[in-house]
Scaffold this active site. Structure first.
Site, short mmCIF file in Angstrom:
data_model
loop_
_atom_site.label_atom_id
_atom_site.label_comp_id
_atom_site.label_asym_id
_atom_site.label_seq_id
_atom_site.Cartn_x
_atom_site.Cartn_y
_atom_site.Cartn_z
N ASP A 56 0.83 -1.20 0.00
CA ASP A 56 0.00 0.00 0.00
C ASP A 56 0.87 1.26 0.00
O ASP A 56 0.35 2.38 -0.08
CB ASP A 56 -1.03 -0.01 1.13
CG ASP A 56 -0.40 -0.15 2.51
OD1 ASP A 56 0.84 -0.14 2.61
OD2 ASP A 56 -1.16 -0.27 3.49
N LYS A 124 -0.78 -9.72 3.00
CA LYS A 124 -0.05 -9.16 4.14
C LYS A 124 -0.98 -8.23 4.90
O LYS A 124 -1.70 -7.44 4.28
CB LYS A 124 1.20 -8.41 3.67
CG LYS A 124 1.95 -7.72 4.82
CD LYS A 124 3.34 -7.26 4.43
CE LYS A 124 3.40 -5.96 3.69
NZ LYS A 124 2.85 -4.80 4.43
N GLU A 193 9.41 -4.07 10.48
CA GLU A 193 9.78 -2.74 9.99
C GLU A 193 10.24 -1.84 11.13
O GLU A 193 9.55 -1.70 12.15
CB GLU A 193 8.58 -2.11 9.26
CG GLU A 193 8.89 -0.71 8.73
CD GLU A 193 7.91 -0.21 7.67
OE1 GLU A 193 6.97 -0.94 7.30
OE2 GLU A 193 8.11 0.93 7.23
O1 KIV Z 1 3.51 -1.08 1.62
C1 KIV Z 1 4.70 -1.41 1.59
O2 KIV Z 1 5.45 -1.10 0.67
C2 KIV Z 1 5.23 -2.17 2.71
C3 KIV Z 1 6.72 -2.31 2.79
C4 KIV Z 1 7.29 -1.08 3.39
C5 KIV Z 1 7.13 -3.51 3.54
O3 KIV Z 1 4.50 -2.64 3.53
#
Ligand code: KIV
Length: 277
Positions: A56, A124, A193
């Protein structure tokens, strides 16, 4: 405009969760980059990237939003379809965006089914122990899940900014507890993260079967992820210190991506002295 036909790409077996687990068990580092469209997907695949995340983060780097909060499920579905058309071999993860899974596990299932039907291999979702029931519900129904712990950008307003998480003993303990709950619930993978590298290393040691993918979490995770626009130096403004500008080192996008892959695989990226906390 010329196009690369799938047959012209180097032979590589499509990655699946079984193979990713084997790589992790054998100590081979796993590479992941964000990507949101087809041509770049072909390039990343061609350069040997293991996993692509339709993150996202597209809200910020593609749409110009100030956070990931406004991104909708329909937008992630659209970009997932674009990525999947360019993909042959990489493992594809799609983000469940803000508001698409928080209500209850049934809502999370509906959103995840939509992403899987768009072609994602894994979804995710962000959050600690409160997501464990959802993770269990999804994995029981055949949907592989990647957790996301530490700095969770969808909660940026609650967290008071993009801050390092788990810095004090209590914060580190909470992160480790949440990671255990998510691993027990069935999360096959977890993005970690912006946390001290000792905390990320402990999460991996506590949960040996869960594949941890770090971003600003040091060197001792099973793999590494970066936002594509950051590592290609497309993003303007001040970048977090965990980002390495791979474009500065090579003459082309291909070269930068290949350098990312080889630096993660040989352990030279991230360098804890430069990129760690
Ligand atoms: O949205 C995204 O790009 C992410 C990464 C920072 C892992 O969740």
């Amino acid at each position: 405009m010329s196009s690369v036909t799938p047959a012209a790409l180097p032979a590589r077996k499509p990655l699946n969760l079984h193979r990713l687990r084997e790589m992790h068990a054998q100590g081979e580092k796993i590479t992941m980059l964000t990507c949101y469209e087809s041509s770049m997907t072909r390039l990343l695949d061609d350069c040997g990237v293991d996993c692509i995340l339709i993150g996202d983060s597209l809200g910020m780097v593609v749409q110009g939003q100030s956070s990931t909060v406004p991104v909708s499920l329909e937008e992630i579905i659209y970009h997932t379809r674009c990525v999947v058309r360019g993909n042959r071999n990489t493992w594809v993860l799609a983000d469940l965006p803000f508001g698409s899974y928080q209500e209850n596990r049934e809502q999370a299932l509906r959103s995840s089914v939509a992403l899987m039907q768009a072609g994602a291999h894994m979804v995710k979702l962000e959050g600690g122990g409160w997501t464990a029931d959802t993770v269990h519900f999804l994995t029981e129904r055949g949907i592989p899940v990647c957790a996301h712990l530490g700095l969770t950008p969808q909660s940026v307003h609650a967290l008071g900014g993009y801050r390092i998480q788990g810095r004090d003993a209590a914060g580190a303990e909470t992160l480790r507890r949440h990671a255990k709950e998510l691993a027990q619930a069935g999360a096959a993978m977890a993005v970690l993260e912006l946390m001290p590298s000792d905390v990320a290393a402990a999460v991996q040691t506590d949960n040996p079967g869960m594949i941890t993918i770090g971003i600003g979490a040091g060197q001792r995770t099973a793999g590494q992820v970066l936002v594509l626009h950051d590592m290609l130096n497309i993003t303007r403004g001040k970048l977090p210190r965990f980002v390495r500008n791979f474009m500065a080192e090579g003459g082309s996008i291909d070269d930068a991506i290949r350098r990312f892959v080889s630096s993660v695989k040989d352990g030279s990226f991230p360098d804890e002295a430069i990129h760690g906390y």
